[in-house]
Design a protein around this motif. Structure first.
Motif, short mmCIF file in Angstrom:
data_model
loop_
_atom_site.label_atom_id
_atom_site.label_comp_id
_atom_site.label_asym_id
_atom_site.label_seq_id
_atom_site.Cartn_x
_atom_site.Cartn_y
_atom_site.Cartn_z
N GLN A 140 85.47 47.09 49.71
CA GLN A 140 87.02 47.36 49.76
C GLN A 140 87.17 46.93 51.06
O GLN A 140 87.48 46.82 52.22
N ARG A 141 88.89 45.72 50.79
CA ARG A 141 89.54 45.23 51.98
C ARG A 141 90.16 46.50 52.83
O ARG A 141 90.55 47.45 52.67
N GLU A 153 91.62 42.02 60.38
CA GLU A 153 90.86 42.65 58.30
C GLU A 153 89.69 41.90 58.08
O GLU A 153 89.36 41.47 58.66
N LEU A 188 93.52 48.55 51.89
CA LEU A 188 94.61 47.12 51.43
C LEU A 188 93.99 46.52 50.36
O LEU A 188 93.33 46.69 50.05
N GLY A 189 94.73 47.66 49.03
CA GLY A 189 94.97 46.96 47.65
C GLY A 189 94.49 48.12 46.94
O GLY A 189 94.79 48.00 45.98
N ARG A 190 93.58 48.54 47.45
CA ARG A 190 92.48 49.99 46.43
C ARG A 190 92.95 51.74 46.82
O ARG A 190 91.99 52.20 46.42
#
Length: 201
Positions: A140-141, A153, A188-190
């Protein structure tokens, strides 16, 4: 009118060339590939030549065979350090014993690193616990949203009861692990940082 227009055109061209020249002559940060285990020696030679450089270090506790303990300052990115130079100065860097190459892209031209990335490392690394980490590309980012290294990041992993952010410098294909708290991170994103989404180191 023709001569006036031509004069303006020539002036504009001169300004453009001057701007391009200034961009090329401005010092930028570049990664330098060194002989293995010679990072500190290369840094010493660079200092003697008044070449601005940065060698990120981390502290590592070691135990010798006789039972004695010692804390060592070791290169955070083994085989690499960074120099702040103009493109035309890379020859000076390569004259340093142990400096093998100024890192470039697919071609021969060296590629500068973002100033903000180096500045974040210089100002924030000593405020967190860090160590080298194998290159990691899945997980996971997230972004560090507060504290040291804010804005950087990476990929979140769990090690025992703590979280770590794996930061990767794509320019040199090296990763480091930085201890963080969940409160410092912005996914970020998830979605949120759930335990099931965070792989173990």
């Amino acid at each position: 009118m023709g001569s006036i227009g031509q004069g303006i055109s020539e002036s504009a061209q001169g300004l453009l060339q001057g701007s391009t020249h200034n961009l090329l002559s401005e010092p930028k940060w570049f990664a330098v590939y060194t002989t293995s285990r010679h990072e500190k020696r290369v840094a010493l030679h660079l200092a003697q030549r008044d070449i601005e450089h940065y060698l990120p270090l981390y502290r590592s506790a070691r135990k010798w065979s006789d039972g004695s303990k010692v804390t060592l300052d070791l290169p955070l990115f083994p085989g690499y350090l960074f120099v702040h130079i103009r493109r035309t100065e890379r020859v000076r860097v390569l004259e340093v014993p142990g400096a093998l190459a100024v890192v470039g892209g697919n071609g021969r031209e060296p590629i500068p690193m973002p100033d903000e990335a180096i500045e974040s490392l210089r100002t924030g690394l000593h405020l967190r616990t860090v160590e080298p980490h194998p290159l990691l590309t899945v997980g996971q980012r997230a972004r560090i949203r507060s504290g040291a290294l804010e804005g950087m990041e990476g990929i979140v992993v769990r090690k025992k009861n703590s979280l770590r952010m794996i930061l990767t410098l794509g320019y040199i294909q090296r990763s480091i692990a930085v201890e963080v708290s969940a409160e410092d991170l912005e996914p970020l994103g998830r979605g949120y940082l759930s335990d099931s989404a965070i792989p173990s180191a």
